[in-house]
Design a protein around this motif. Structure first.
Motif, PDB file in Angstrom:
ATOM      1  N   PRO A 128      51.175 -39.742 -13.406  1.00  0.00           N
ATOM      2  CA  PRO A 128      50.261 -38.624 -13.127  1.00  0.00           C
ATOM      3  C   PRO A 128      49.205 -38.521 -14.225  1.00  0.00           C
ATOM      4  O   PRO A 128      49.420 -38.974 -15.352  1.00  0.00           O
ATOM      5  CB  PRO A 128      51.183 -37.401 -13.146  1.00  0.00           C
ATOM      6  CG  PRO A 128      52.559 -37.944 -12.928  1.00  0.00           C
ATOM      7  CD  PRO A 128      52.568 -39.299 -13.562  1.00  0.00           C
ATOM      8  N   SER A 129      48.067 -37.927 -13.888  1.00  0.00           N
ATOM      9  CA  SER A 129      46.996 -37.766 -14.874  1.00  0.00           C
ATOM     10  C   SER A 129      46.903 -36.328 -15.347  1.00  0.00           C
ATOM     11  O   SER A 129      46.907 -35.400 -14.538  1.00  0.00           O
ATOM     12  CB  SER A 129      45.655 -38.184 -14.260  1.00  0.00           C
ATOM     13  OG  SER A 129      44.601 -37.893 -15.157  1.00  0.00           O
ATOM     14  N   LYS A 133      43.831 -34.349 -10.416  1.00  0.00           N
ATOM     15  CA  LYS A 133      44.218 -35.144  -9.259  1.00  0.00           C
ATOM     16  C   LYS A 133      43.226 -36.262  -8.951  1.00  0.00           C
ATOM     17  O   LYS A 133      43.610 -37.353  -8.519  1.00  0.00           O
ATOM     18  CB  LYS A 133      44.367 -34.231  -8.048  1.00  0.00           C
ATOM     19  CG  LYS A 133      45.081 -34.863  -6.888  1.00  0.00           C
ATOM     20  CD  LYS A 133      46.554 -35.119  -7.203  1.00  0.00           C
ATOM     21  CE  LYS A 133      47.350 -33.847  -7.329  1.00  0.00           C
ATOM     22  NZ  LYS A 133      48.798 -34.084  -7.511  1.00  0.00           N
ATOM     23  N   GLU A 134      41.950 -36.004  -9.185  1.00  0.00           N
ATOM     24  CA  GLU A 134      40.932 -37.005  -8.868  1.00  0.00           C
ATOM     25  C   GLU A 134      41.186 -38.312  -9.623  1.00  0.00           C
ATOM     26  O   GLU A 134      41.026 -39.401  -9.062  1.00  0.00           O
ATOM     27  CB  GLU A 134      39.544 -36.470  -9.209  1.00  0.00           C
ATOM     28  CG  GLU A 134      38.411 -37.426  -8.880  1.00  0.00           C
ATOM     29  CD  GLU A 134      37.051 -36.866  -9.246  1.00  0.00           C
ATOM     30  OE1 GLU A 134      36.109 -37.666  -9.338  1.00  0.00           O
ATOM     31  OE2 GLU A 134      36.934 -35.642  -9.445  1.00  0.00           O
ATOM     32  N   ARG A 135      41.622 -38.214 -10.872  1.00  0.00           N
ATOM     33  CA  ARG A 135      41.817 -39.414 -11.684  1.00  0.00           C
ATOM     34  C   ARG A 135      43.016 -40.227 -11.199  1.00  0.00           C
ATOM     35  O   ARG A 135      42.954 -41.458 -11.132  1.00  0.00           O
ATOM     36  CB  ARG A 135      42.015 -39.036 -13.155  1.00  0.00           C
ATOM     37  CG  ARG A 135      40.768 -38.532 -13.838  1.00  0.00           C
ATOM     38  CD  ARG A 135      39.676 -39.579 -13.885  1.00  0.00           C
ATOM     39  NE  ARG A 135      39.934 -40.656 -14.833  1.00  0.00           N
ATOM     40  CZ  ARG A 135      39.172 -41.746 -14.952  1.00  0.00           C
ATOM     41  NH1 ARG A 135      38.142 -41.927 -14.145  1.00  0.00           N
ATOM     42  NH2 ARG A 135      39.458 -42.677 -15.844  1.00  0.00           N
ATOM     43  N   ALA A 140      45.169 -44.852  -8.155  1.00  0.00           N
ATOM     44  CA  ALA A 140      45.919 -45.406  -7.026  1.00  0.00           C
ATOM     45  C   ALA A 140      45.060 -46.405  -6.251  1.00  0.00           C
ATOM     46  O   ALA A 140      45.502 -47.509  -5.911  1.00  0.00           O
ATOM     47  CB  ALA A 140      46.405 -44.288  -6.112  1.00  0.00           C
ATOM     48  N   GLU A 141      43.819 -46.011  -5.980  1.00  0.00           N
ATOM     49  CA  GLU A 141      42.906 -46.892  -5.242  1.00  0.00           C
ATOM     50  C   GLU A 141      42.618 -48.173  -6.013  1.00  0.00           C
ATOM     51  O   GLU A 141      42.628 -49.283  -5.455  1.00  0.00           O
ATOM     52  CB  GLU A 141      41.610 -46.144  -4.937  1.00  0.00           C
ATOM     53  CG  GLU A 141      41.796 -45.003  -3.944  1.00  0.00           C
ATOM     54  CD  GLU A 141      40.606 -44.068  -3.868  1.00  0.00           C
ATOM     55  OE1 GLU A 141      39.592 -44.332  -4.548  1.00  0.00           O
ATOM     56  OE2 GLU A 141      40.695 -43.065  -3.138  1.00  0.00           O
ATOM     57  N   ASP A 162      53.848 -38.430  -8.845  1.00  0.00           N
ATOM     58  CA  ASP A 162      52.798 -37.630  -8.225  1.00  0.00           C
ATOM     59  C   ASP A 162      52.873 -37.783  -6.707  1.00  0.00           C
ATOM     60  O   ASP A 162      52.594 -38.847  -6.156  1.00  0.00           O
ATOM     61  CB  ASP A 162      51.425 -38.076  -8.740  1.00  0.00           C
ATOM     62  CG  ASP A 162      50.323 -37.113  -8.341  1.00  0.00           C
ATOM     63  OD1 ASP A 162      50.058 -36.995  -7.120  1.00  0.00           O
ATOM     64  OD2 ASP A 162      49.734 -36.479  -9.224  1.00  0.00           O
ATOM     65  N   ARG A 163      53.229 -36.711  -6.036  1.00  0.00           N
ATOM     66  CA  ARG A 163      53.438 -36.760  -4.583  1.00  0.00           C
ATOM     67  C   ARG A 163      52.179 -37.188  -3.843  1.00  0.00           C
ATOM     68  O   ARG A 163      52.227 -38.047  -2.946  1.00  0.00           O
ATOM     69  CB  ARG A 163      53.916 -35.393  -4.090  1.00  0.00           C
ATOM     70  CG  ARG A 163      54.250 -35.333  -2.612  1.00  0.00           C
ATOM     71  CD  ARG A 163      54.773 -33.944  -2.246  1.00  0.00           C
ATOM     72  NE  ARG A 163      55.142 -33.848  -0.840  1.00  0.00           N
ATOM     73  CZ  ARG A 163      55.621 -32.747  -0.276  1.00  0.00           C
ATOM     74  NH1 ARG A 163      55.809 -31.652  -1.023  1.00  0.00           N
ATOM     75  NH2 ARG A 163      55.925 -32.732   1.015  1.00  0.00           N
ATOM     76  N   ASP A 164      51.044 -36.609  -4.204  1.00  0.00           N
ATOM     77  CA  ASP A 164      49.787 -36.938  -3.526  1.00  0.00           C
ATOM     78  C   ASP A 164      49.393 -38.390  -3.766  1.00  0.00           C
ATOM     79  O   ASP A 164      48.919 -39.078  -2.858  1.00  0.00           O
ATOM     80  CB  ASP A 164      48.665 -36.012  -3.992  1.00  0.00           C
ATOM     81  CG  ASP A 164      48.895 -34.573  -3.558  1.00  0.00           C
ATOM     82  OD1 ASP A 164      49.410 -34.359  -2.443  1.00  0.00           O
ATOM     83  OD2 ASP A 164      48.569 -33.658  -4.338  1.00  0.00           O
ATOM     84  N   ALA A 165      49.587 -38.859  -5.000  1.00  0.00           N
ATOM     85  CA  ALA A 165      49.270 -40.252  -5.308  1.00  0.00           C
ATOM     86  C   ALA A 165      50.182 -41.191  -4.528  1.00  0.00           C
ATOM     87  O   ALA A 165      49.753 -42.244  -4.040  1.00  0.00           O
ATOM     88  CB  ALA A 165      49.399 -40.508  -6.807  1.00  0.00           C
TER      89      ALA A 165
END
Length: 259
Positions: A128-129, A133-135, A140-141, A162-165
């Motif tokens: 996680p950053s 979240k943007e970072r 991930a990308e 990080d769930r979203d990542a």
């Protein structure tokens, strides 16, 4: 003749693919930050990665951050010997070295090193950053793009707190094994998010004793971290978990040899 020639070519290609990718080690052992402890090597170094491969581990786990100038690097802590990774450039990180003389590895260098062998998987933990979240979504990308560029898909499994990542990784690399680390999702919730496995601390499974069986019933793999105690290892092996992440891979191999 053309049809027969095509068939022979297809069989040869299939055989090559099998010989290239089907030979990863068949065991439960994932070396946490590489195999470093008994060998006295720096964690997350290329040396600890190579030692994990030499031991015959199924996987070697490593931790990834994104630098200020958008370079993916391998290190467990947020700082590299006192230099904050996310707010430093890669060049600034080169001012410090591991005790064995290695510089902080870029993910590209780490993957290329790992791809020199075809027995040990590379367990890619996206951290996680603290910058938002943007970072981490950008990381991930970039991670998936780099793995694709290098042709490293068969070597790499992803994990993240990080769930979203993690959900983003699963969408970007739908064929990849992506597991969730945080321990706050039931197996059913993790599967609904697109994860293919749960990778939780052993205390999470003690608090939720049905989760290993629940995960297996719905087709999720189970990894448990960070297990350094022999009795814990034996208990988890009896519960048929797929993977055990440990700082003591030699101990786990010793237990496996006696089962």
């Amino acid at each position: 003749m053309k049809k027969q020639s095509f068939l022979i070519t297809a069989i040869c290609l299939f055989t090559f693919m099998q010989s290239t990718y089907a030979q990863f080690n068949k065991n439960v052992v994932i070396a946490h930050r590489g195999a470093w402890k008994q060998a006295g090597l720096p964690e997350n170094s290329l040396a600890s990665l190579n030692h994990a491969a030499e031991l015959g581990c199924y996987g070697s786990e490593f931790d990834v951050y994104l630098t200020k100038d958008d370079i993916l690097v391998v290190n467990h802590d947020r700082d590299f010997y006192g230099i904050d990774i996310e707010t430093a450039t890669y060049q600034e990180l080169l001012a410090k070295k591991h005790p064995n003389g290695e510089s902080i590895p870029t993910v590209e260098a780490y993957l290329k090193e790992g791809m020199k062998q075809k027995k040990t998987k590379l367990i890619f933990e996206l951290k996680p950053s603290k910058l938002g979240k943007e970072r981490v979504l950008k990381a991930a990308e970039m991670s998936v793009a780099l793995v694709k560029k290098l042709g490293a898909e068969k070597w790499v499994d992803y994990i993240t707190f990080d769930r979203d990542a993690g959900k983003h990784l699963a969408k970007l690399a739908p064929k990849a094994e992506v597991a969730y680390l945080n321990g706050d999702l039931s197996p059913a919730e993790a599967k609904a998010d697109g994860f293919k496995g749960i990778d939780y601390h052993y205390n999470v499974f003690k608090k939720n004793p049905s989760w290993i069986k629940d995960a297996h019933k719905i087709g999720l793999t189970v990894n448990v971290w960070t297990v350094n105690d022999a009795e814990e290892m034996k208990s988890l092996l009896d519960q048929k978990v797929e993977y055990i992440t440990t700082n003591e891979p030699e101990l786990l191999f010793d237990i496996l040899s006696k089962k």
